[in-house]
Design a protein around this motif. Sequence first.
Motif, PDB file in Angstrom:
ATOM      1  N   GLN A   1       0.630  -1.300   0.023  1.00  0.00           N
ATOM      2  CA  GLN A   1      -0.382   0.154  -0.057  1.00  0.00           C
ATOM      3  C   GLN A   1       1.135   1.548  -0.061  1.00  0.00           C
ATOM      4  O   GLN A   1       1.549   1.046   0.629  1.00  0.00           O
ATOM      5  N   SER A   2       0.695   2.035  -0.496  1.00  0.00           N
ATOM      6  CA  SER A   2       1.155   3.421  -1.349  1.00  0.00           C
ATOM      7  C   SER A   2       1.733   3.968  -0.743  1.00  0.00           C
ATOM      8  O   SER A   2       2.006   5.579  -0.140  1.00  0.00           O
ATOM      9  N   ASP A   3       0.070   4.478  -0.315  1.00  0.00           N
ATOM     10  CA  ASP A   3      -0.816   5.319   0.491  1.00  0.00           C
ATOM     11  C   ASP A   3      -0.872   5.436   1.997  1.00  0.00           C
ATOM     12  O   ASP A   3      -1.947   4.658   2.280  1.00  0.00           O
ATOM     13  N   PRO A   4      -0.330   6.147   3.098  1.00  0.00           N
ATOM     14  CA  PRO A   4       0.360   7.178   3.362  1.00  0.00           C
ATOM     15  C   PRO A   4       1.978   7.397   3.277  1.00  0.00           C
ATOM     16  O   PRO A   4       2.406   7.751   3.335  1.00  0.00           O
ATOM     17  N   GLY A   5       2.353   5.692   3.268  1.00  0.00           N
ATOM     18  CA  GLY A   5       3.937   5.391   2.680  1.00  0.00           C
ATOM     19  C   GLY A   5       3.914   3.850   2.498  1.00  0.00           C
ATOM     20  O   GLY A   5       3.069   3.319   2.561  1.00  0.00           O
TER      21      GLY A   5
ATOM     22  N   GLU B   1      -6.716   6.831   6.382  1.00  0.00           N
ATOM     23  CA  GLU B   1      -7.759   6.417   5.495  1.00  0.00           C
ATOM     24  C   GLU B   1      -8.742   7.020   6.678  1.00  0.00           C
ATOM     25  O   GLU B   1      -9.861   7.347   5.538  1.00  0.00           O
TER      26      GLU B   1
ATOM     27  N   GLY C   1      -3.381   3.086  -5.012  1.00  0.00           N
ATOM     28  CA  GLY C   1      -2.519   2.668  -4.207  1.00  0.00           C
ATOM     29  C   GLY C   1      -2.196   1.453  -4.465  1.00  0.00           C
ATOM     30  O   GLY C   1      -1.041   0.842  -3.089  1.00  0.00           O
TER      31      GLY C   1
END
Length: 147
Positions: free
Chosen positions: A36-40, A89, A116
Amino acid sequence: MIPRFGRGPQPGRKYVRRIGAYALLPQGQALLLTCQSDPGPDLQLPGGGIDPGESPVTALHREVFEETGWRIARPRRIGAFRRFAYMPEYDLWAEKICLIYRARPVRRMGPPSEAGHEAVWMQAGDAARRLGNAGDRHFAARHAARP
């Protein structure tokens, strides 16, 4: 009693209980994971929250497909754990109850449909060291230690 991984609840903070279904998806010596790219960037076992009225197995099929683009077969529950975490999220603090399954990835249908997320294949031993939370690492290590 469900084992806890990670930090305990912070005094005075309100937590919302969130139950989810997550999968170990082995193929040979590798596991199918999601990043999962978001939040990092966060490497995870594929899975997620169970919607109201949804069974854990139905949620598992849906979440794995959304996060990896793969269809799965023969899910079997192998354990559970809980952890306390902030979920940016949803902007909430959660007591996550994580139901862990082992299933067989059977067919890639395309890229993940959930924004994401990226499907990642990784050797089980590497996953046991690199997954983003201690509960996921525990179950990946147990899998990697199997004969």
